[in-house]
Design a protein around this motif. Structure first.
Motif, PDB file in Angstrom:
ATOM      1  N   PHE A 209       0.814  -1.207   0.000  1.00  0.00           N
ATOM      2  CA  PHE A 209       0.000   0.000   0.000  1.00  0.00           C
ATOM      3  C   PHE A 209       0.856   1.270   0.000  1.00  0.00           C
ATOM      4  CE2 PHE A 209      -2.615  -3.303   2.030  1.00  0.00           C
ATOM      5  CZ  PHE A 209      -3.676  -3.321   1.130  1.00  0.00           C
ATOM      6  N   GLY A 210       2.117   1.125  -0.382  1.00  0.00           N
ATOM      7  CA  GLY A 210       2.997   2.276  -0.469  1.00  0.00           C
ATOM      8  C   GLY A 210       3.356   2.875   0.867  1.00  0.00           C
ATOM      9  N   GLN A 211       3.394   2.031   1.924  1.00  0.00           N
ATOM     10  CA  GLN A 211       3.676   2.529   3.261  1.00  0.00           C
ATOM     11  C   GLN A 211       4.701   1.644   3.967  1.00  0.00           C
ATOM     12  OE1 GLN A 211      -0.555   2.210   4.383  1.00  0.00           O
ATOM     13  NE2 GLN A 211      -0.494   4.390   4.913  1.00  0.00           N
ATOM     14  N   VAL A 212       5.427   2.226   4.896  1.00  0.00           N
ATOM     15  CA  VAL A 212       6.292   1.494   5.803  1.00  0.00           C
ATOM     16  C   VAL A 212       5.720   1.620   7.211  1.00  0.00           C
ATOM     17  CG1 VAL A 212       8.435   1.634   4.480  1.00  0.00           C
ATOM     18  CG2 VAL A 212       7.784   3.567   5.920  1.00  0.00           C
ATOM     19  N   PRO A 213       6.095   0.709   8.119  1.00  0.00           N
ATOM     20  CA  PRO A 213       7.250  -0.189   8.098  1.00  0.00           C
ATOM     21  C   PRO A 213       7.072  -1.395   7.174  1.00  0.00           C
ATOM     22  CG  PRO A 213       5.968  -0.536  10.104  1.00  0.00           C
ATOM     23  CD  PRO A 213       5.382   0.660   9.429  1.00  0.00           C
ATOM     24  N   LEU A 214       8.211  -1.938   6.816  1.00  0.00           N
ATOM     25  CA  LEU A 214       8.299  -3.175   6.045  1.00  0.00           C
ATOM     26  C   LEU A 214       9.103  -4.176   6.861  1.00  0.00           C
ATOM     27  CD1 LEU A 214       8.337  -5.005   3.446  1.00  0.00           C
ATOM     28  CD2 LEU A 214      10.384  -3.708   2.763  1.00  0.00           C
ATOM     29  N   LEU A 215       8.518  -5.325   7.120  1.00  0.00           N
ATOM     30  CA  LEU A 215       9.231  -6.406   7.811  1.00  0.00           C
ATOM     31  C   LEU A 215       9.486  -7.521   6.813  1.00  0.00           C
ATOM     32  CD1 LEU A 215      10.249  -7.482  10.629  1.00  0.00           C
ATOM     33  CD2 LEU A 215       8.099  -8.773  10.710  1.00  0.00           C
ATOM     34  N   GLN A 216      10.747  -7.840   6.605  1.00  0.00           N
ATOM     35  CA  GLN A 216      11.134  -8.944   5.730  1.00  0.00           C
ATOM     36  C   GLN A 216      11.577 -10.104   6.602  1.00  0.00           C
ATOM     37  OE1 GLN A 216      13.688  -6.108   3.434  1.00  0.00           O
ATOM     38  NE2 GLN A 216      12.768  -7.116   1.637  1.00  0.00           N
ATOM     39  N   ILE A 217      10.821 -11.186   6.518  1.00  0.00           N
ATOM     40  CA  ILE A 217      11.025 -12.324   7.409  1.00  0.00           C
ATOM     41  C   ILE A 217      10.447 -13.576   6.747  1.00  0.00           C
ATOM     42  CG2 ILE A 217       8.843 -11.788   8.601  1.00  0.00           C
ATOM     43  CD1 ILE A 217      10.049 -12.902  11.189  1.00  0.00           C
ATOM     44  N   ASP A 218      11.165 -14.666   6.860  1.00  0.00           N
ATOM     45  CA  ASP A 218      10.688 -15.952   6.326  1.00  0.00           C
ATOM     46  C   ASP A 218      10.312 -15.859   4.853  1.00  0.00           C
ATOM     47  OD1 ASP A 218      10.994 -16.977   8.893  1.00  0.00           O
ATOM     48  OD2 ASP A 218       8.907 -16.637   9.442  1.00  0.00           O
ATOM     49  N   GLY A 219      11.038 -15.044   4.099  1.00  0.00           N
ATOM     50  CA  GLY A 219      10.764 -14.902   2.674  1.00  0.00           C
ATOM     51  C   GLY A 219       9.566 -14.028   2.349  1.00  0.00           C
ATOM     52  N   LEU A 220       9.003 -13.366   3.350  1.00  0.00           N
ATOM     53  CA  LEU A 220       7.820 -12.528   3.169  1.00  0.00           C
ATOM     54  C   LEU A 220       8.175 -11.050   3.267  1.00  0.00           C
ATOM     55  CD1 LEU A 220       5.405 -14.514   5.508  1.00  0.00           C
ATOM     56  CD2 LEU A 220       5.507 -14.663   3.014  1.00  0.00           C
ATOM     57  N   ASN A 221       7.407 -10.239   2.587  1.00  0.00           N
ATOM     58  CA  ASN A 221       7.495  -8.789   2.728  1.00  0.00           C
ATOM     59  C   ASN A 221       6.190  -8.325   3.375  1.00  0.00           C
ATOM     60  OD1 ASN A 221      10.030  -8.502   1.286  1.00  0.00           O
ATOM     61  ND2 ASN A 221       8.871  -8.929  -0.575  1.00  0.00           N
ATOM     62  N   ILE A 222       6.232  -8.105   4.675  1.00  0.00           N
ATOM     63  CA  ILE A 222       5.010  -7.800   5.426  1.00  0.00           C
ATOM     64  C   ILE A 222       4.943  -6.302   5.713  1.00  0.00           C
ATOM     65  CG2 ILE A 222       3.634  -8.321   7.470  1.00  0.00           C
ATOM     66  CD1 ILE A 222       5.170 -10.932   7.750  1.00  0.00           C
ATOM     67  N   VAL A 223       3.831  -5.691   5.321  1.00  0.00           N
ATOM     68  CA  VAL A 223       3.579  -4.288   5.620  1.00  0.00           C
ATOM     69  C   VAL A 223       2.295  -4.192   6.445  1.00  0.00           C
ATOM     70  CG1 VAL A 223       4.774  -3.398   3.586  1.00  0.00           C
ATOM     71  CG2 VAL A 223       2.348  -3.992   3.415  1.00  0.00           C
ATOM     72  N   GLN A 224       2.002  -2.974   6.909  1.00  0.00           N
ATOM     73  CA  GLN A 224       0.887  -2.671   7.802  1.00  0.00           C
ATOM     74  C   GLN A 224       1.258  -3.139   9.221  1.00  0.00           C
ATOM     75  OE1 GLN A 224      -0.299  -0.671   5.233  1.00  0.00           O
ATOM     76  NE2 GLN A 224      -2.189  -0.841   6.406  1.00  0.00           N
ATOM     77  N   SER A 225       1.277  -2.198  10.133  1.00  0.00           N
ATOM     78  CA  SER A 225       1.819  -2.469  11.468  1.00  0.00           C
ATOM     79  C   SER A 225       1.063  -3.570  12.207  1.00  0.00           C
ATOM     80  CB  SER A 225       1.838  -1.188  12.307  1.00  0.00           C
ATOM     81  OG  SER A 225       0.550  -0.629  12.426  1.00  0.00           O
ATOM     82  N   ARG A 226      -0.262  -3.633  12.035  1.00  0.00           N
ATOM     83  CA  ARG A 226      -1.007  -4.687  12.731  1.00  0.00           C
ATOM     84  C   ARG A 226      -0.692  -6.071  12.161  1.00  0.00           C
ATOM     85  NH1 ARG A 226      -3.925  -0.239  13.808  1.00  0.00           N
ATOM     86  NH2 ARG A 226      -5.315  -0.152  15.613  1.00  0.00           N
ATOM     87  N   ALA A 227      -0.491  -6.150  10.848  1.00  0.00           N
ATOM     88  CA  ALA A 227      -0.113  -7.428  10.244  1.00  0.00           C
ATOM     89  C   ALA A 227       1.252  -7.879  10.751  1.00  0.00           C
ATOM     90  CB  ALA A 227      -0.098  -7.307   8.721  1.00  0.00           C
ATOM     91  N   ILE A 228       2.162  -6.921  10.904  1.00  0.00           N
ATOM     92  CA  ILE A 228       3.491  -7.226  11.446  1.00  0.00           C
ATOM     93  C   ILE A 228       3.364  -7.731  12.873  1.00  0.00           C
ATOM     94  CG2 ILE A 228       5.660  -6.163  12.215  1.00  0.00           C
ATOM     95  CD1 ILE A 228       5.445  -4.341   9.712  1.00  0.00           C
TER      96      ILE A 228
END
Length: 218
Positions: free
Chosen positions: A51-70
């Motif tokens: 969604f064009g926003q950070v933070p971005l968490l890269q973990i287990d081969g995933l690119n996870i965005v949105q703070s609640r999803a992280i």
């Protein structure tokens, strides 16, 4: 554990909940700090930001965005999401309540002349709604944690809010005995204590941080 990378601006912001959960889990992670808009635009061009926003968490081969999803991913990965379906629901309710209680997080983004009034207004909200609710929840706990008998992401998110509140209103938790004990317990957690005293923990947001966020993200 290696291979975890958090990309965000150089400050607490929406990245701090994830940092605290990883710290509580005792895992290491790499930080990538965005310092100019070109870096941010590159992440978007590379398709890493859904969604064009950070933070971005890269973990287990995933690119996870949105703070609640992280938060939810880390909580599930590190067994901090609750042990039963009922516990998981309660953890999520408290996390949502803690996010609503994050009323002190954005004070630095308001004009200086309005900050004192905003702090006073938020103090009333805390005393009238959130602190009594957290105190009541802890009164029904035999472990000192919000859910079950071990640390969950709910504890971490409430702790994050209390730390922020303490920055602006030191000692406010003293009127809530269960919450005060919880706060001291969390501060005394060796893993969290190590993080809070490390150079990974950013100071309270100030004008410099606000200017950096605006420069990079807007």
């Amino acid at each position: 554990m290696s291979g975890i990378k958090l990309t965000y601006v150089k400050g607490r912001g929406f990245g701090e909940s994830g940092r605290l959960i990883m710290a509580a889990a005792g895992v290491e992670w790499e930080e990538a700090h965005l310092t100019d808009k070109a870096q941010f635009e590159k992440l978007k061009q590379d398709g890493l930001l859904m969604f064009g926003q950070v933070p971005l968490l890269q973990i287990d081969g995933l690119n996870i965005v949105q703070s609640r999803a992280i938060i939810q991913y880390l909580a599930n990965k590190f067994d901090m999401a609750g042990k039963t379906a009922a516990d998981k629901a309660k953890v999520n309710m408290i996390i949502e309540g803690a996010k609503d209680f994050g009323i002190f997080h954005g004070i630095a983004f308001h004009p200086k002349e309005s900050q004192a009034g905003l702090i006073a207004e938020n103090k009333k909200k805390a005393e009238n709604r959130y602190l009594p609710a957290f105190e009541k929840l802890l009164s029904g706990s035999n472990s000192g944690y919000f859910v079950g008998d071990s640390l969950t992401a709910a504890d971490v998110l409430v702790f994050e809010d209390l730390l922020f509140m303490e920055d602006y209103l030191p000692g406010l938790t003293a009127s809530y005995p269960k919450l005060q004990v919880f706060f001291e317990k969390m501060k005394g957690n060796p893993k969290l204590s190590a993080y809070l005293s490390s150079d990974k923990r950013f100071p309270i947001p100030d004008d410099k941080y606000v200017a950096e966020v605006i420069k990079v993200l807007y």
